[in-house]
Design a protein around this motif. Sequence first.
Motif, mmCIF file in Angstrom:
data_model
loop_
_atom_site.group_PDB
_atom_site.id
_atom_site.type_symbol
_atom_site.label_atom_id
_atom_site.label_comp_id
_atom_site.label_asym_id
_atom_site.label_seq_id
_atom_site.Cartn_x
_atom_site.Cartn_y
_atom_site.Cartn_z
ATOM 1 N N ILE A 197 39.747 140.332 56.167
ATOM 2 C CA ILE A 197 40.070 140.354 54.737
ATOM 3 C C ILE A 197 41.563 140.094 54.540
ATOM 4 C CG2 ILE A 197 40.233 141.860 52.712
ATOM 5 C CD1 ILE A 197 37.587 143.157 53.739
ATOM 6 N N THR A 198 42.389 140.705 55.379
ATOM 7 C CA THR A 198 43.838 140.519 55.284
ATOM 8 C C THR A 198 44.224 139.052 55.474
ATOM 9 O OG1 THR A 198 44.233 142.742 56.128
ATOM 10 C CG2 THR A 198 46.066 141.192 56.273
ATOM 11 N N LEU A 199 43.582 138.385 56.443
ATOM 12 C CA LEU A 199 43.924 137.000 56.761
ATOM 13 C C LEU A 199 43.119 135.976 55.971
ATOM 14 C CD1 LEU A 199 44.267 137.322 60.639
ATOM 15 C CD2 LEU A 199 46.084 137.326 58.922
ATOM 16 N N GLY A 200 42.176 136.433 55.184
ATOM 17 C CA GLY A 200 41.355 135.504 54.398
ATOM 18 C C GLY A 200 40.384 134.705 55.249
ATOM 19 N N ALA A 201 39.905 135.305 56.330
ATOM 20 C CA ALA A 201 38.965 134.628 57.235
ATOM 21 C C ALA A 201 37.551 135.165 57.018
ATOM 22 C CB ALA A 201 39.387 134.853 58.685
ATOM 23 N N ARG A 202 36.588 134.368 57.434
ATOM 24 C CA ARG A 202 35.190 134.794 57.349
ATOM 25 C C ARG A 202 34.722 135.240 58.722
ATOM 26 N NH1 ARG A 202 31.491 132.913 53.310
ATOM 27 N NH2 ARG A 202 32.694 132.333 51.493
ATOM 28 N N MET A 203 33.968 136.313 58.746
ATOM 29 C CA MET A 203 33.402 136.818 60.000
ATOM 30 C C MET A 203 31.900 137.004 59.794
ATOM 31 S SD MET A 203 35.819 137.198 62.241
ATOM 32 C CE MET A 203 35.377 138.398 63.457
ATOM 33 N N ASP A 204 31.141 136.719 60.838
ATOM 34 C CA ASP A 204 29.708 136.962 60.789
ATOM 35 C C ASP A 204 29.336 137.950 61.897
ATOM 36 O OD1 ASP A 204 29.942 135.381 63.032
ATOM 37 O OD2 ASP A 204 28.808 133.713 62.222
ATOM 38 N N PRO B 243 53.345 136.123 60.667
ATOM 39 C CA PRO B 243 53.193 134.869 59.925
ATOM 40 C C PRO B 243 52.499 133.821 60.789
ATOM 41 C CG PRO B 243 55.518 135.483 60.149
ATOM 42 C CD PRO B 243 54.714 136.465 60.926
ATOM 43 N N ARG B 244 51.654 133.046 60.182
ATOM 44 C CA ARG B 244 50.897 132.029 60.900
ATOM 45 C C ARG B 244 51.370 130.650 60.462
ATOM 46 N NH1 ARG B 244 48.481 134.031 64.355
ATOM 47 N NH2 ARG B 244 46.828 135.492 64.483
ATOM 48 N N ALA B 245 51.526 129.779 61.426
ATOM 49 C CA ALA B 245 51.887 128.390 61.131
ATOM 50 C C ALA B 245 50.633 127.650 60.669
ATOM 51 C CB ALA B 245 52.465 127.730 62.379
ATOM 52 N N ALA B 246 50.830 126.508 60.077
ATOM 53 C CA ALA B 246 49.709 125.728 59.545
ATOM 54 C C ALA B 246 48.743 125.294 60.645
ATOM 55 C CB ALA B 246 50.229 124.514 58.798
ATOM 56 N N TYR B 247 49.243 125.108 61.869
ATOM 57 C CA TYR B 247 48.397 124.647 62.956
ATOM 58 C C TYR B 247 47.693 125.793 63.680
ATOM 59 C CZ TYR B 247 52.517 126.077 65.543
ATOM 60 O OH TYR B 247 53.567 126.790 66.039
ATOM 61 N N ALA B 248 48.119 127.037 63.438
ATOM 62 C CA ALA B 248 47.532 128.182 64.140
ATOM 63 C C ALA B 248 46.162 128.512 63.557
ATOM 64 C CB ALA B 248 48.451 129.388 64.015
ATOM 65 N N PRO B 249 45.302 129.096 64.359
ATOM 66 C CA PRO B 249 43.996 129.489 63.830
ATOM 67 C C PRO B 249 44.162 130.559 62.751
ATOM 68 C CG PRO B 249 44.311 130.377 66.039
ATOM 69 C CD PRO B 249 45.462 129.458 65.759
ATOM 70 N N THR B 250 43.230 130.604 61.819
ATOM 71 C CA THR B 250 43.334 131.573 60.735
ATOM 72 C C THR B 250 43.016 132.977 61.217
ATOM 73 O OG1 THR B 250 41.042 131.150 60.107
ATOM 74 C CG2 THR B 250 42.750 129.895 58.955
ATOM 75 N N PHE B 251 42.304 133.102 62.321
ATOM 76 C CA PHE B 251 41.969 134.417 62.847
ATOM 77 C C PHE B 251 42.299 134.435 64.336
ATOM 78 C CE2 PHE B 251 39.345 138.028 64.025
ATOM 79 C CZ PHE B 251 39.553 138.868 62.946
ATOM 80 N N PRO B 252 42.996 135.472 64.811
ATOM 81 C CA PRO B 252 43.364 135.499 66.234
ATOM 82 C C PRO B 252 42.138 135.612 67.131
ATOM 83 C CG PRO B 252 43.996 137.550 65.141
ATOM 84 C CD PRO B 252 43.490 136.622 64.090
ATOM 85 N N THR B 253 42.197 134.985 68.270
ATOM 86 C CA THR B 253 41.094 135.052 69.227
ATOM 87 C C THR B 253 41.108 136.412 69.920
ATOM 88 O OG1 THR B 253 42.438 134.166 71.016
ATOM 89 C CG2 THR B 253 41.244 132.554 69.644
ATOM 90 N N ALA B 254 40.026 136.720 70.625
ATOM 91 C CA ALA B 254 39.953 137.978 71.360
ATOM 92 C C ALA B 254 41.069 138.090 72.409
ATOM 93 C CB ALA B 254 38.572 138.138 71.997
ATOM 94 N N PRO B 255 41.354 137.024 73.181
ATOM 95 C CA PRO B 255 42.474 137.130 74.122
ATOM 96 C C PRO B 255 43.824 137.351 73.426
ATOM 97 C CG PRO B 255 41.050 135.321 74.762
ATOM 98 C CD PRO B 255 40.579 135.796 73.422
ATOM 99 N N MET B 256 44.011 136.763 72.263
ATOM 100 C CA MET B 256 45.253 136.990 71.517
ATOM 101 C C MET B 256 45.366 138.462 71.097
ATOM 102 S SD MET B 256 45.170 133.630 69.100
ATOM 103 C CE MET B 256 46.799 133.552 68.415
#
Length: 92
Positions: free
Chosen positions: A15-22, A52-65
């Motif tokens: 919700i904070t990052l504006g990403a969708r999760m299923d 802060p996220r750059a335009a090229y970064a994924p909208t949601f961090p991966t599990a390893p991140m």
Amino acid sequence: MTLETCTKILTTLAITLGARMDVPTLRAYHRALQDVPTSLFEAAADAAGRTPRAAYAPTFPTAPMLRAMAESCRQALIAAHLYRPGVCCEGS
């Protein structure tokens, strides 16, 4: 960490990052991160939400991140609370 706890933390981050999760994605994240202590995972999610996220970064961090962020939080906690032996333990 339980699936419920992981889901709650990841949902808040999404919700904070504006990403969708299923549901399958939440289960996959839980499987990858279930051995991370809850308090460190919460700290990592908070850090990810403030980073802060750059335009090229994924909208949601991966599990390893997120795992790497949790480790960074653990290292910062250790650095903030260095072990100092008492008088009776100084020589050991």
